[in-house]
Each structure stands twice: as C-alpha cells, then as structure tokens.
Motif scaffolding. Structure first.
Motif, PDB file in Angstrom:
ATOM      1  N   LEU A  99       0.948  -1.050  -0.042  1.00  0.00           N
ATOM      2  CA  LEU A  99      -0.055  -0.003   0.114  1.00  0.00           C
ATOM      3  C   LEU A  99       0.860   1.242  -0.095  1.00  0.00           C
ATOM      4  CD1 LEU A  99      -2.650  -1.141   2.625  1.00  0.00           C
ATOM      5  CD2 LEU A  99      -2.704  -1.023   0.041  1.00  0.00           C
ATOM      6  N   ASN A 100       0.465   2.119  -0.658  1.00  0.00           N
ATOM      7  CA  ASN A 100       0.977   3.530  -0.680  1.00  0.00           C
ATOM      8  C   ASN A 100       2.427   3.511  -0.885  1.00  0.00           C
ATOM      9  OD1 ASN A 100      -1.516   4.447   0.757  1.00  0.00           O
ATOM     10  ND2 ASN A 100      -0.914   3.887   2.603  1.00  0.00           N
ATOM     11  N   THR A 101       2.683   3.042  -1.993  1.00  0.00           N
ATOM     12  CA  THR A 101       4.140   3.100  -2.674  1.00  0.00           C
ATOM     13  C   THR A 101       4.252   4.269  -3.578  1.00  0.00           C
ATOM     14  OG1 THR A 101       4.134   0.713  -2.481  1.00  0.00           O
ATOM     15  CG2 THR A 101       5.685   1.670  -4.039  1.00  0.00           C
ATOM     16  N   PHE A 102       5.123   5.049  -3.164  1.00  0.00           N
ATOM     17  CA  PHE A 102       5.431   6.299  -3.893  1.00  0.00           C
ATOM     18  C   PHE A 102       6.568   5.965  -4.953  1.00  0.00           C
ATOM     19  CE2 PHE A 102       8.018  10.148  -4.901  1.00  0.00           C
ATOM     20  CZ  PHE A 102       6.838  11.019  -5.081  1.00  0.00           C
ATOM     21  N   TRP A 103       6.185   5.824  -6.311  1.00  0.00           N
ATOM     22  CA  TRP A 103       6.867   5.519  -7.217  1.00  0.00           C
ATOM     23  C   TRP A 103       7.035   6.403  -8.425  1.00  0.00           C
ATOM     24  CZ3 TRP A 103       9.301   0.583  -7.565  1.00  0.00           C
ATOM     25  CH2 TRP A 103       9.634   0.192  -8.758  1.00  0.00           C
ATOM     26  N   THR A 104       7.903   7.065  -8.384  1.00  0.00           N
ATOM     27  CA  THR A 104       8.132   8.160  -9.514  1.00  0.00           C
ATOM     28  C   THR A 104       9.420   8.314 -10.088  1.00  0.00           C
ATOM     29  OG1 THR A 104       7.369  10.619 -10.016  1.00  0.00           O
ATOM     30  CG2 THR A 104       8.599  10.113  -7.873  1.00  0.00           C
ATOM     31  N   ASN A 105       9.671   8.814 -11.380  1.00  0.00           N
ATOM     32  CA  ASN A 105      10.793   8.752 -12.166  1.00  0.00           C
ATOM     33  C   ASN A 105      11.642   7.831 -12.062  1.00  0.00           C
ATOM     34  OD1 ASN A 105       9.807  11.772 -11.302  1.00  0.00           O
ATOM     35  ND2 ASN A 105      11.841  12.085 -12.472  1.00  0.00           N
ATOM     36  N   ASN A 106      11.036   6.483 -12.528  1.00  0.00           N
ATOM     37  CA  ASN A 106      11.685   5.109 -12.711  1.00  0.00           C
ATOM     38  C   ASN A 106      11.735   4.904 -14.219  1.00  0.00           C
ATOM     39  OD1 ASN A 106      12.411   4.608  -9.575  1.00  0.00           O
ATOM     40  ND2 ASN A 106      10.277   4.804  -9.590  1.00  0.00           N
ATOM     41  N   ASP A 107      12.719   4.139 -14.549  1.00  0.00           N
ATOM     42  CA  ASP A 107      12.768   3.659 -16.069  1.00  0.00           C
ATOM     43  C   ASP A 107      12.684   2.044 -15.720  1.00  0.00           C
ATOM     44  OD1 ASP A 107      12.887   3.027 -18.785  1.00  0.00           O
ATOM     45  OD2 ASP A 107      14.870   4.026 -18.766  1.00  0.00           O
ATOM     46  N   VAL A 108      11.653   1.433 -16.204  1.00  0.00           N
ATOM     47  CA  VAL A 108      11.163   0.089 -16.065  1.00  0.00           C
ATOM     48  C   VAL A 108      10.972  -0.533 -17.447  1.00  0.00           C
ATOM     49  CG1 VAL A 108       9.970  -1.878 -15.142  1.00  0.00           C
ATOM     50  CG2 VAL A 108      10.232   0.388 -13.664  1.00  0.00           C
ATOM     51  N   TYR A 109      12.179  -1.201 -18.102  1.00  0.00           N
ATOM     52  CA  TYR A 109      12.079  -1.820 -19.332  1.00  0.00           C
ATOM     53  C   TYR A 109      12.500  -3.016 -19.818  1.00  0.00           C
ATOM     54  CZ  TYR A 109      16.885  -0.382 -20.126  1.00  0.00           C
ATOM     55  OH  TYR A 109      18.230  -0.391 -19.919  1.00  0.00           O
ATOM     56  N   GLY A 110      12.431  -3.564 -20.658  1.00  0.00           N
ATOM     57  CA  GLY A 110      12.928  -5.110 -21.167  1.00  0.00           C
ATOM     58  C   GLY A 110      12.627  -6.162 -20.315  1.00  0.00           C
ATOM     59  N   ASN A 111      11.428  -5.996 -19.335  1.00  0.00           N
ATOM     60  CA  ASN A 111      11.090  -7.223 -18.849  1.00  0.00           C
ATOM     61  C   ASN A 111       9.639  -7.639 -19.220  1.00  0.00           C
ATOM     62  OD1 ASN A 111      13.109  -6.483 -16.517  1.00  0.00           O
ATOM     63  ND2 ASN A 111      11.741  -4.499 -16.711  1.00  0.00           N
ATOM     64  N   THR A 112       9.235  -9.088 -18.873  1.00  0.00           N
ATOM     65  CA  THR A 112       8.199  -9.541 -19.344  1.00  0.00           C
ATOM     66  C   THR A 112       7.230 -10.040 -18.117  1.00  0.00           C
ATOM     67  OG1 THR A 112       9.394 -10.328 -21.210  1.00  0.00           O
ATOM     68  CG2 THR A 112       7.152 -11.353 -20.993  1.00  0.00           C
ATOM     69  N   PRO A 113       5.929  -9.317 -17.772  1.00  0.00           N
ATOM     70  CA  PRO A 113       6.142  -7.869 -18.451  1.00  0.00           C
ATOM     71  C   PRO A 113       6.758  -6.708 -17.433  1.00  0.00           C
ATOM     72  CG  PRO A 113       4.230  -8.318 -16.678  1.00  0.00           C
ATOM     73  CD  PRO A 113       5.069  -9.621 -16.947  1.00  0.00           C
ATOM     74  N   ASN A 114       6.742  -5.474 -17.703  1.00  0.00           N
ATOM     75  CA  ASN A 114       7.527  -4.574 -16.910  1.00  0.00           C
ATOM     76  C   ASN A 114       6.910  -4.342 -15.671  1.00  0.00           C
ATOM     77  OD1 ASN A 114       9.456  -3.787 -18.716  1.00  0.00           O
ATOM     78  ND2 ASN A 114       7.915  -2.508 -19.819  1.00  0.00           N
ATOM     79  N   TYR A 115       5.454  -4.409 -15.447  1.00  0.00           N
ATOM     80  CA  TYR A 115       4.728  -4.386 -14.202  1.00  0.00           C
ATOM     81  C   TYR A 115       3.769  -5.491 -14.340  1.00  0.00           C
ATOM     82  CZ  TYR A 115       6.470   0.586 -13.736  1.00  0.00           C
ATOM     83  OH  TYR A 115       7.220   1.504 -13.765  1.00  0.00           O
ATOM     84  N   SER A 116       3.744  -6.333 -13.255  1.00  0.00           N
ATOM     85  CA  SER A 116       2.938  -7.626 -13.289  1.00  0.00           C
ATOM     86  C   SER A 116       1.913  -7.400 -12.420  1.00  0.00           C
ATOM     87  CB  SER A 116       3.830  -8.819 -13.097  1.00  0.00           C
ATOM     88  OG  SER A 116       4.334  -8.721 -11.688  1.00  0.00           O
ATOM     89  N   ALA A 117       1.613  -6.694 -11.610  1.00  0.00           N
ATOM     90  CA  ALA A 117       0.621  -6.644 -10.485  1.00  0.00           C
ATOM     91  C   ALA A 117       0.658  -5.295  -9.899  1.00  0.00           C
ATOM     92  CB  ALA A 117       0.567  -7.662  -9.733  1.00  0.00           C
TER      93      ALA A 117
END
Length: 208
Positions: free
Chosen positions: A122-140
């Motif tokens: 909960l309440n994860t502060f997530w900004t100015n990140n580069d997420v790439y080249g993963n399968t998938p980049n965001y899974s959940a």
C-alpha cells in the motif's frame, strides 16, 4: 560476487541505515540481491546508487524482495539489471504487508522472461523510474502506486553486460527532477558523483 544466498539481508527492526554504492552481481545461489525480511518493522533505511545485476539462478531469485514490516524506506538511484535471473523471477517484489516505501530515479531492466516489478504494498510512492525490457514490466499492483513520470525506454547504458551502467549522453534517463521535497532534501551524494542543479539522472551514475 558469487554469494550463495542473499547478498544483503535487512533483518528484525533494522532502521535508519544507509546502503550506498554496493555492487551486487553474479550470485550463484538461488536467492538474489537484497532481502528485507518478514520479521519486525524496518523503517527509514536508504538504499542509494547500488548496482544489482545478474543475480540468482532460480525462480526464487529476486533483485529486491521487500517483505512485511518494511515501512518508509527509500530506494533512490539504483540499477537492477537482469536482477531476477531465474527466468520467471521478479527484479523487484513488494509484499502486501509493506507500505509507504519510496522509489525514485531507479532503473529496472532487461529481466527477459521475468517480470520487472510486482507491487502488492500500500501507498508505494513510485516516480521517475525507468522500467523496461522485462516480461511484463509491471506484473501486478499498479493501482497501489503513487505513480507518475515513469519511463519504459532503453536507458542507454555504456556497457551493461560488462557492468558499466554509466548513461550515454542523449539517453532518456536524465536529468529527472525529484518532485517530492522529502526525497530531494534527504539524499545528497557524498561520493563526488556530480549533481547538476536541482536535477540528476536516473540510475547509479550521472551521464558520462
């Protein structure tokens, strides 16, 4: 290098520590880079300018695994490259009982068939990140993020397979403004890494 378990374990009630400029790579075991354990309340730790790459050999491997009790920790300007190397493993996994952790200016990439980030906290502060080249980049768990100003573009490292994660000029990862005053005022590099004005590049190094 060559660790058979987690390279860094943050246990029990460990709080207010700084983990800075660690180079974690080529682990030969079945775990991974950094584990924030499932006992106690771990608060206000800072992880900055670390490089976690080519770690773990099984589906249990994680570049970073944040378990219960981890609260208000800060992950700033780190690189996770092939950091869940077991194929189906996660680079970064946040469990549901951790909360209010901050991720700014990190690069999480090249995990191939493995997911980049899974967030159930909960309440994860997530900004100015580069997420790439993963399968998938965001899974959940994207709904749990305070989520803005992130990229999914090639960071243009100088030579990532050889462990050179300095950014090439003209890439997409810099400079990026730290929009949260609490983050920008808390972390100032002390190792001589240049910072240009009020902004700095994503990842562990400024552009070469």
């Amino acid at each position: 290098k060559n660790a058979k378990d987690w390279s860094i374990r943050v246990l029990a009630t460990a709080s207010s520590n700084i983990f800075f400029r660690n180079d974690i790579y080529s682990n030969i075991g079945n775990r991974g880079g950094i584990l924030m354990s499932n006992t106690g309340v771990k608060k206000r730790n800072v992880f900055a300018r670390n490089r976690i790459w080519n770690v773990g050999l099984s589906a249990n491997a994680r570049g970073l695994w944040v378990l219960q009790g981890a609260t208000n920790n800060r992950f700033i300007n780190n690189v996770f490259y092939k950091a869940g190397y077991g194929g189906s493993a996660f680079s970064v996994l946040l469990s549901s009982t951790s909360r209010s952790n901050i991720f700014v200016n990190n690069i999480i990439c090249s995990n191939g068939a493995g997911p980049g980030v899974s967030n159930n906290a909960l309440n994860t502060f997530w900004t100015n990140n580069d997420v790439y080249g993963n399968t998938p980049n965001y899974s959940a768990g994207v709904a749990f993020f305070s989520f803005a100003n992130n990229l999914s573009n090639d960071a243009m490292f100088s030579n990532a397979p050889a462990g050179n994660f300095r950014l090439r000029e003209g890439g997409p990862c810099g400079p990026s403004l730290l929009i949260d005053a609490g983050v920008s005022n808390t972390w100032t590099p002390t190792d001589g890494t240049p910072v240009f004005g009020s902004q700095r590049d994503m990842g562990a190094y400024e552009a070469s």
